[in-house]
Scaffold this active site. Structure first.
Site, PDB file in Angstrom:
ATOM      1  CG  ASP A  10     -41.044   5.810  12.654  1.00  0.00           C
ATOM      2  OD1 ASP A  10     -41.050   4.971  11.897  1.00  0.00           O
ATOM      3  OD2 ASP A  10     -41.146   6.751  12.110  1.00  0.00           O
ATOM      4  CG  ASP A  47     -39.545   9.746  11.078  1.00  0.00           C
ATOM      5  OD1 ASP A  47     -38.504   8.546  10.300  1.00  0.00           O
ATOM      6  OD2 ASP A  47     -40.880   9.103  10.500  1.00  0.00           O
ATOM      7  CD  GLU A  48     -36.941   4.156  11.682  1.00  0.00           C
ATOM      8  OE1 GLU A  48     -37.086   2.945  12.240  1.00  0.00           O
ATOM      9  OE2 GLU A  48     -37.154   3.844  11.058  1.00  0.00           O
TER      10      GLU A  48
HETATM   11  P1  TTP Z   1     -40.652   7.084   7.642  1.00  0.00           P
HETATM   12  O1  TTP Z   1     -40.761   7.583   8.746  1.00  0.00           O
HETATM   13  O2  TTP Z   1     -40.614   5.645   6.670  1.00  0.00           O
HETATM   14  O3  TTP Z   1     -42.263   7.741   7.091  1.00  0.00           O
HETATM   15  P2  TTP Z   1     -43.667   8.085   7.136  1.00  0.00           P
HETATM   16  O4  TTP Z   1     -43.019   8.554   8.893  1.00  0.00           O
HETATM   17  O5  TTP Z   1     -43.872   9.347   6.316  1.00  0.00           O
HETATM   18  O6  TTP Z   1     -44.652   7.893   7.408  1.00  0.00           O
HETATM   19  P3  TTP Z   1     -45.297   7.145   8.289  1.00  0.00           P
HETATM   20  O7  TTP Z   1     -46.206   6.760   9.712  1.00  0.00           O
HETATM   21  O8  TTP Z   1     -45.468   5.216   8.407  1.00  0.00           O
HETATM   22  O9  TTP Z   1     -44.125   6.570   9.257  1.00  0.00           O
HETATM   23  O10 TTP Z   1     -39.914   7.857   6.619  1.00  0.00           O
HETATM   24  C1  TTP Z   1     -39.753   8.929   7.495  1.00  0.00           C
HETATM   25  C2  TTP Z   1     -39.317  10.162   6.526  1.00  0.00           C
HETATM   26  O11 TTP Z   1     -38.639   9.834   5.733  1.00  0.00           O
HETATM   27  C3  TTP Z   1     -41.074  10.390   5.707  1.00  0.00           C
HETATM   28  O12 TTP Z   1     -41.187  11.604   6.055  1.00  0.00           O
HETATM   29  C4  TTP Z   1     -40.245  10.930   3.912  1.00  0.00           C
HETATM   30  C5  TTP Z   1     -38.806  10.660   4.554  1.00  0.00           C
HETATM   31  N1  TTP Z   1     -38.406   9.370   3.521  1.00  0.00           N
HETATM   32  C6  TTP Z   1     -38.732   9.432   1.346  1.00  0.00           C
HETATM   33  O13 TTP Z   1     -37.662  10.158   1.938  1.00  0.00           O
HETATM   34  N2  TTP Z   1     -38.489   8.291   1.042  1.00  0.00           N
HETATM   35  C7  TTP Z   1     -38.424   7.156   1.302  1.00  0.00           C
HETATM   36  O14 TTP Z   1     -38.558   6.153   0.906  1.00  0.00           O
HETATM   37  C8  TTP Z   1     -39.546   7.540   2.729  1.00  0.00           C
HETATM   38  C9  TTP Z   1     -39.789   5.172   3.084  1.00  0.00           C
HETATM   39  C10 TTP Z   1     -39.156   8.032   3.544  1.00  0.00           C
HETATM   40 MG    MG Z   2     -42.337   7.909  10.227  1.00  0.00          MG
END
Ligand code: TTP
Ligand code: MG
Length: 414
Positions: free
Chosen positions: A13, A107-108
């Site tokens: 992720d 992203d995951e």
């Molecule tokens: P995430 O992987 O949940 O968050 P992140 O990558 O920003 O941070 P982390 O290091 O905790 O993983 O989500 C990936 C992307 O998806 C995030 O950058 C923005 C988008 N997103 C939204 O648009 N709305 C949301 O509610 C979430 C959780 C994420």
């Molecule tokens: Mg992320």
């Protein structure tokens, strides 16, 4: 190794994905609190850079609230196309590590890397290599969690963020989960967590100690589910994408073909190209698909499983020839294509091949090595000579191969 890791599940992720991309593309944002979201005060924050997170801001928080908590944060509007582009890059990297990749969001993803130790080393080494590959290709950090189940792998990747690498051997999963908050239980949201707290259950270890019967009594099926998770058990398998990966080769021909013998010349070449790529990735293919495009641009496909998974051109070609009989169109065709699908890791036992004499696999891997050292035109099969029987490249005649591997190759025009 195999006993302690019957399955190796990786969860990867990206860190603060949208914000990290903006910091990559706009160096002046690096090291600063950044919020991705609309410029207006309405709407919610999509994500926050790690510099902003200590202020208690993050995904889904109303912009107005986030600005109150972190007034110095720089607000950046999202550029979804750019995120999509990097997402594709990352997913392609994952595909180099495993034929079983389940993308969960941009992203995951989960990767099933069971049995891949002899290609990438032990789980920690796998994680390091994935992180390195993503960093080299994109300039961005990814956090990786590795364990025996999807659930534990996902909790592990979040545990060590950002830029984390957390490996939880399956036999340690129950102890590792025990001190974590019940909110880490997959499916325990805003409604469930207070109910668990009301039962005196604050950690995953509390749930484990409470026992399956009690969990069932108080929370029914959901309770049993949480108990299973507390034991590190999760039956979900990594689901390959609906468009499961295949390795293919399509060529639009300089001259249309309709004679099966001519089509087979192209299938043989496609089989060799594909087999080389399948072997280069240490895969085996479970099935073969043949594509023919008519001069009216109608695309016809037939596919079939191989008698057993294979990585040789001869096995692919044999099945392709059988498939050819199942096309009811007589041509002419302007394109001949082939793809290998149902890809999986080649498992160690293929080494058995070494004891069989003159098997196609050993011949083909020898050719791989020759091509790698001396270039593509070094070797070719007699069947690939052109119709006038001349060698079109300065290639070596490999006709002997067909004798040695007991396989007959149709000669063009006979
Ligand atoms: P995430 O992987 O949940 O968050 P992140 O990558 O920003 O941070 P982390 O290091 O905790 O993983 O989500 C990936 C992307 O998806 C995030 O950058 C923005 C988008 N997103 C939204 O648009 N709305 C949301 O509610 C979430 C959780 C994420
Ligand atoms: Mg992320």
């Amino acid at each position: 190794m195999h006993r302690s890791w019957p399955h190796i599940i990786v969860h990867a992720d990206m860190d603060a994905f949208y914000a990290a991309v903006e910091q990559l593309d706009q160096p002046e944002l690096r090291g600063k609190p950044v919020l991705i979201g609309p410029r207006s005060h309405r709407g919610v924050v999509l994500t926050a850079s790690y510099e902003a997170r200590p202020f208690g801001v993050g995904s889904a928080m109303p912009v107005a609230e986030a600005r109150r908590r972190c007034p110095q944060a720089i607000m950046v509007p999202p550029r979804f196309e750019r995120y999509q582009q990097i997402s594709e890059q990352i997913m392609n990297i994952f595909a180099d590590f495993s034929p079983s990749v389940e993308a969960i969001s941009l992203d995951e993803a989960f990767l099933d890397m069971s049995g891949a130790e002899h290609f990438f080393g032990p789980p920690r080494e796998m994680g390091k290599r994935i992180k390195q590959a993503v960093l080299e290709a994109t300039g961005l950090n990814i956090s990786v969690g590795i364990s025996g189940t999807k659930y534990v792998a996902k909790v592990a990747s979040a545990f060590d963020k950002p830029n984390g690498l957390m490996v939880v051997p399956p036999q340690h999963a129950v102890d590792w989960l025990a001190p974590l908050a019940v909110s880490r239980l997959w499916g325990a949201g805003k409604k469930t967590v207070p109910r668990l707290h009301a039962l005196g259950l604050h950690t995953i270890g509390d749930v484990a100690a409470f026992g399956e019967r009690q969990m069932d009594e108080h929370l029914g099926a959901a309770g049993r589910h949480f108990y299973q998770l507390s034991q590190g058990k999760d039956p979900r398998r990594v689901a390959r994408g609906r468009t499961s990966k295949s390795i293919g080769s399509d060529r639009t021909l300089s001259a249309d073909v309709s004679n099966p013998a001519d089509i087979k010349v192209h299938l043989r070449r496609a089989a060799e190209r594909i087999a080389r790529r399948v072997r280069a990735k240490s895969y085996v293919a479970g099935g073969i698909r043949v594509k023919l495009k008519t001069t009216q641009f109608e695309l016809l496909t037939r596919q079939q499983h191989l008698p057993k998974p294979a990585d040789t051109a001869s096995a692919f070609f044999e099945t392709a020839c059988k498939l050819l009989e199942h096309f009811d169109h007589r041509g002419p065709f302007r394109l001949v294509g082939m793809a290998a699908f149902d890809l999986d890791w080649r498992q160690q036992p293929l080494q058995m091949d070494l004891f069989e004499s003159a098997n196609p696999r050993r011949l083909e891997t020898t050719i791989d090595q020759l091509i790698e050292r001396f270039g593509k035109n070094t070797v070719m099969r007699a069947a690939d000579l052109n119709h006038h029987g001349t060698v079109s490249n300065n290639g070596v005649n490999l006709d002997f191969m067909d004798v040695r591997d007991g396989e007959r190759v149709s000669q063009p025009g006979r």
